[in-house]
Design a protein around this motif. Structure first.
Motif, short mmCIF file in Angstrom:
data_model
loop_
_atom_site.label_atom_id
_atom_site.label_comp_id
_atom_site.label_asym_id
_atom_site.label_seq_id
_atom_site.Cartn_x
_atom_site.Cartn_y
_atom_site.Cartn_z
N GLY A 1 0.89 -1.11 0.01
CA GLY A 1 -0.05 0.10 -0.03
C GLY A 1 0.92 1.41 0.06
N GLU A 2 2.16 0.99 0.38
CA GLU A 2 2.99 2.47 0.28
C GLU A 2 3.22 2.89 -1.05
OE1 GLU A 2 6.63 1.48 2.55
OE2 GLU A 2 7.44 3.53 2.06
N THR A 3 3.18 4.20 -1.09
CA THR A 3 3.61 4.67 -2.59
C THR A 3 5.12 5.38 -2.37
OG1 THR A 3 1.30 5.65 -2.76
CG2 THR A 3 3.18 6.63 -4.00
N MET A 4 5.82 4.50 -3.26
CA MET A 4 7.22 5.06 -3.27
C MET A 4 7.44 6.24 -4.32
SD MET A 4 8.87 1.09 -3.14
CE MET A 4 8.19 0.70 -4.69
N ASP A 5 8.40 7.14 -4.13
CA ASP A 5 8.30 8.15 -5.04
C ASP A 5 9.98 7.73 -5.66
OD1 ASP A 5 9.90 10.44 -6.15
OD2 ASP A 5 10.12 11.58 -4.17
N GLY B 1 8.48 8.55 -11.24
CA GLY B 1 7.28 9.13 -10.29
C GLY B 1 7.28 8.10 -9.22
N ASP B 2 5.74 8.11 -9.12
CA ASP B 2 5.35 7.15 -8.01
C ASP B 2 5.24 5.62 -8.29
OD1 ASP B 2 5.26 9.29 -6.37
OD2 ASP B 2 3.10 9.56 -6.26
N ILE B 3 5.68 4.78 -7.55
CA ILE B 3 5.26 3.31 -7.75
C ILE B 3 4.57 2.73 -6.72
CG2 ILE B 3 6.04 1.01 -8.41
CD1 ILE B 3 8.44 2.37 -9.92
N VAL C 1 4.12 -6.68 -4.27
CA VAL C 1 4.70 -6.67 -5.61
C VAL C 1 4.44 -5.32 -6.08
CG1 VAL C 1 4.36 -7.84 -7.99
CG2 VAL C 1 4.32 -9.17 -5.82
N ALA C 2 5.43 -4.51 -6.55
CA ALA C 2 5.23 -3.29 -7.10
C ALA C 2 5.30 -3.47 -8.63
CB ALA C 2 6.18 -2.22 -6.69
N VAL C 3 4.20 -3.01 -9.43
CA VAL C 3 4.01 -3.22 -10.76
C VAL C 3 4.48 -1.93 -11.59
CG1 VAL C 3 2.58 -3.81 -12.53
CG2 VAL C 3 2.54 -5.09 -10.47
N MET C 4 5.14 -1.78 -12.47
CA MET C 4 5.41 -0.56 -13.19
C MET C 4 4.43 -0.40 -14.34
SD MET C 4 9.49 -0.53 -13.07
CE MET C 4 9.72 0.82 -13.78
#
Ligand code: RAM
Length: 340
Positions: free
Chosen positions: A301-305, A310-312, A319-322
């Protein structure tokens, strides 16, 4: 006596100075650059070299004193990567970003690395959740898998035998995509298409080339090959031309524009897709650094800068999807081939 005092004072000063140097050295060491290791499936693959270039761009953007250590075994095996990670633990690197050759086999060594305080993430090809903080995927597995079959269907007019020429049989990413390809093929749209086999070229050009040649021999009615690996698709393009099968057997998959330009232009491979590996390596390195500094915690749920990307967002299963891959054909290949 006076002389003795002078000497003692001198000694004290030297000791103090020494202490200061020591203290200074200590502070220096603490401030000294962080080391991020990018561990790839194997060396000699241009896709990963582009990821490394992206990692170097991230370091520039971050403006911090970071060393990027680029490593991989000569062949894509989990054993080779385990050895490398073992030595990275001994070297006390700060973070490891790995494209895994096996989803489970790397979990114990990566757990060991995390226990030693190393921030471990997987990118491109994932490790099971227990072995990493998060996984960075270039695009959704389902989207990649299904779109590969859709492209092939378009090329063969929804008819005939097709085969898949993959990377190594244990590769997390290819195996996930192949599962989705099979699901897509179950749809009524593909009633006249048949997946006859899946073969593995191990992301080695010569082995992939031989596997492609083997397919032409074993399946004389083959209409198409999907190769979801940059190494496999380029080797298959060459094999098709050497065997005089270009045009007769359609080719699609995931290819590097710079390696596939000639085959796209002459019609050996009319359509294929891929994301930007430079952006992928950039993001993996950027995120690894932010985990080291604590800017990113790595929770779902975290938004990474992620700098210029930009934001991922970190999704379920961490799993962070581009984004979606680009589709290449003869109209746009020149533009992309100049970049990667
Ligand atoms: C190869 C590798 C990599 C994959 C690409 C598409 O270079 O197998 O893991 O993402 O192809």
């Amino acid at each position: 006596m006076k002389r003795l005092k002078m000497i003692s004072l001198f000694v004290v000063l030297v000791l103090l100075a020494g202490g200061m140097v020591f203290a200074g050295g200590k502070t220096e060491a603490a401030k000294e650059g962080v080391r991020i290791a990018m561990v790839v499936k194997n060396l000699g693959n241009s896709f990963f070299e582009a990821c490394r270039d992206g990692g170097l761009e991230a370091i520039e953007d971050l403006g911090a004193d970071i060393e990027l250590i680029y490593q991989g075994p000569s062949t894509p095996t989990a054993e080779g990567q385990i050895e490398i990670i073992d030595s990275l633990i001994a070297q006390k690197v700060d973070a490891i970003a790995i494209s895994a050759n096996d989803v489970d086999a790397l979990v114990p060594i990566c757990k060991k690395a995390m226990t030693a305080g190393i921030k471990v993430i997987s990118f491109d090809s994932g490790i099971a959740p227990d072995g990493r903080i998060l996984h960075l995927a270039p695009s959704g597995d389902e989207f990649i898998g299904r779109s590969q079959v859709r492209m092939m269907a378009e090329l063969v007019d929804h008819e005939g035998q097709i085969a898949i020429l993959s990377a190594s049989s244990q590769a997390t990413n290819q195996n996930a995509w192949i599962e989705w390809m099979k699901k897509e093929l179950e749809e009524a749209d593909y009633n006249n298409m048949e997946l006859v086999t899946v073969v593995y070229g191990d992301d080695l050009s010569d082995k992939s080339y031989r596997e492609a040649m083997g397919l032409f021999k074993s399946y004389p009615n083959l209409r198409g090959i999907i190769s979801p690996t940059t190494v496999g698709i380029a080797a298959t393009g060459k094999a098709l031309e050497d065997a005089g099968k270009a045009g007769e057997i359609e080719l699609t998959g995931l290819g590097l524009p710079s390696e596939m330009k000639q085959y796209i232009k002459n019609g050996t491979c009319r359509k294929m897709s891929l994301w930007n590996p430079i952006d992928l390596g950039y993001s993996a390195t950027y995120i690894a650094y932010k985990l080291i500094t604590g800017d990113v915690e790595g929770g779902a749920g975290e938004t990474m800068d992620v700098g210029r990307m930009g934001d991922i967002i970190i999704g379920g299963g961490k799993v962070a999807v581009m984004s979606e891959p680009y589709v290449f054909d003869k109209d746009n290949i020149d533009k992309f081939a100049a970049i990667y």
